[in-house]
Write a protein that holds these residues in place. Structure first.
Motif, PDB file in Angstrom:
ATOM      1  N   GLU A   1      -3.200  30.506  -9.328  1.00  0.00           N
ATOM      2  CA  GLU A   1      -4.448  30.573  -8.564  1.00  0.00           C
ATOM      3  C   GLU A   1      -5.291  31.762  -8.998  1.00  0.00           C
ATOM      4  O   GLU A   1      -6.518  31.662  -9.098  1.00  0.00           O
ATOM      5  N   ILE A   2      -4.650  32.890  -9.264  1.00  0.00           N
ATOM      6  CA  ILE A   2      -5.378  34.068  -9.738  1.00  0.00           C
ATOM      7  C   ILE A   2      -6.067  33.757 -11.061  1.00  0.00           C
ATOM      8  O   ILE A   2      -7.247  34.055 -11.253  1.00  0.00           O
TER       9      ILE A   2
ATOM     10  N   VAL B   1      -2.554  41.831  -8.344  1.00  0.00           N
ATOM     11  CA  VAL B   1      -1.115  41.646  -8.574  1.00  0.00           C
ATOM     12  C   VAL B   1      -0.308  42.895  -8.236  1.00  0.00           C
ATOM     13  O   VAL B   1       0.892  42.805  -7.942  1.00  0.00           O
ATOM     14  N   SER B   2      -0.949  44.048  -8.268  1.00  0.00           N
ATOM     15  CA  SER B   2      -0.232  45.293  -7.969  1.00  0.00           C
ATOM     16  C   SER B   2      -0.366  45.725  -6.517  1.00  0.00           C
ATOM     17  O   SER B   2       0.216  46.729  -6.105  1.00  0.00           O
TER      18      SER B   2
ATOM     19  N   GLN C   1      -1.314  37.573   2.604  1.00  0.00           N
ATOM     20  CA  GLN C   1      -1.675  36.496   1.691  1.00  0.00           C
ATOM     21  C   GLN C   1      -1.885  36.979   0.250  1.00  0.00           C
ATOM     22  O   GLN C   1      -2.147  36.172  -0.641  1.00  0.00           O
ATOM     23  N   PHE C   2      -1.739  38.275   0.026  1.00  0.00           N
ATOM     24  CA  PHE C   2      -1.906  38.825  -1.329  1.00  0.00           C
ATOM     25  C   PHE C   2      -0.599  39.422  -1.833  1.00  0.00           C
ATOM     26  O   PHE C   2       0.170  39.986  -1.053  1.00  0.00           O
TER      27      PHE C   2
ATOM     28  N   ASN D   1     -10.136  33.440 -11.691  1.00  0.00           N
ATOM     29  CA  ASN D   1     -10.734  34.409 -12.594  1.00  0.00           C
ATOM     30  C   ASN D   1     -11.137  33.796 -13.932  1.00  0.00           C
ATOM     31  O   ASN D   1     -11.541  34.505 -14.851  1.00  0.00           O
ATOM     32  N   LYS D   2     -10.978  32.479 -14.061  1.00  0.00           N
ATOM     33  CA  LYS D   2     -11.416  31.730 -15.240  1.00  0.00           C
ATOM     34  C   LYS D   2     -10.788  32.247 -16.509  1.00  0.00           C
ATOM     35  O   LYS D   2     -11.438  32.384 -17.542  1.00  0.00           O
ATOM     36  N   ILE D   3      -9.493  32.594 -16.442  1.00  0.00           N
ATOM     37  CA  ILE D   3      -8.764  33.047 -17.621  1.00  0.00           C
ATOM     38  C   ILE D   3      -8.277  31.838 -18.400  1.00  0.00           C
ATOM     39  O   ILE D   3      -7.668  30.923 -17.839  1.00  0.00           O
TER      40      ILE D   3
END
Length: 233
Positions: free
Chosen positions: A225-226, A153-154, A218-219, A230-232
């Motif tokens: 999606e993130i 994200v950064s 693309q980032f 990442n299965k959060i």
């Protein structure tokens, strides 16, 4: 004076800076009931909020030779950037991205009460921002999300040469393993984990690296999606 308040006083070695930090702590305590800002009591705020933020960032961010543009992602009540900003005494331009409205209200209150200049506070998730890229000289975050998500994200926010300084706990090595994919996709080559002893019986790790290539278009991906990848929960 609490033990960690005294340590902070000695470290900053400036009575005006200390007084601003003290008012900041008082604002947290006064507004905690209304905003449910933190579970820290006053002693813990001085130790885990003020002292740690100042010392850890001071070890890895060089603000004395030139003014830098610093980004703090998801700072909550302002850790680690607000204490460090006060300590740096107007040698930093600070931007905070915080998605929770009640925290934004509090951060703006701190900004007004302490008459802090050169601070921009944005009520938005950093990955949803479309109006900047390749901008900041240094980016920091503390206890906001796992490392693999934080790196992604950064990724677009820093300019080439930007230094990333993430404050992490003992889980950093497992988080680093889970970050291999995004590290490779973003061509990050020099990640370092430094353990810092603050004499408080806790493990403090600082993850640092420098942005050497531009972020692929693309980032970062969309937050949904993130989280899904990442299965959060």
């Amino acid at each position: 004076m609490f033990e960690w308040e005294k340590k902070t006083f000695d470290y900053v070695n400036n009575s005006l800076i200390y007084q601003k930090l003290k008012i900041y702590v008082e604002l947290i305590n006064i507004n905690n009931d209304n905003f449910n800002l933190t579970g820290f009591d006053e002693k813990t705020i001085w130790r885990d909020g003020i002292y740690q933020s100042i010392v850890l960032l001071d070890k890895f961010i060089n603000f004395k030779s030139q003014k830098i543009k610093l980004l703090d992602i998801g700072s909550g009540v302002g850790f680690p950037s607000i204490p460090f900003f006060i300590f740096a005494n107007n040698k930093i331009e600070l931007t905070i991205y915080e998605p929770i409205k009640k925290r934004i209200i509090f951060l703006n209150l701190v900004k007004d009460k302490l008459n802090l200049k050169n601070i921009k506070i944005v009520n938005k998730r950093i990955e949803d921002e479309e109006n900047f890229s390749e901008k900041f000289d240094c980016i920091t975050a503390r206890a906001v999300m796992p490392l693999n998500m934080l790196i992604e994200v950064s990724s677009k926010c820093g300019n080439l040469g930007c230094k990333y300084v993430f404050l992490k706990s003992k889980n950093i090595y497992q988080e680093l393993k889970e970050s291999d994919w995004i590290i490779n996709r973003l061509s990050i080559k020099d990640i370092k984990i430094t353990k810092v002893d603050l004499d408080d019986k806790k493990e403090h790790n600082v993850c640092t690296y420098t942005k050497m290539v531009e972020t692929p278009k693309q980032f970062p991906r969309k937050w949904a999606e993130i989280k899904r990848n990442n299965k959060i929960r």
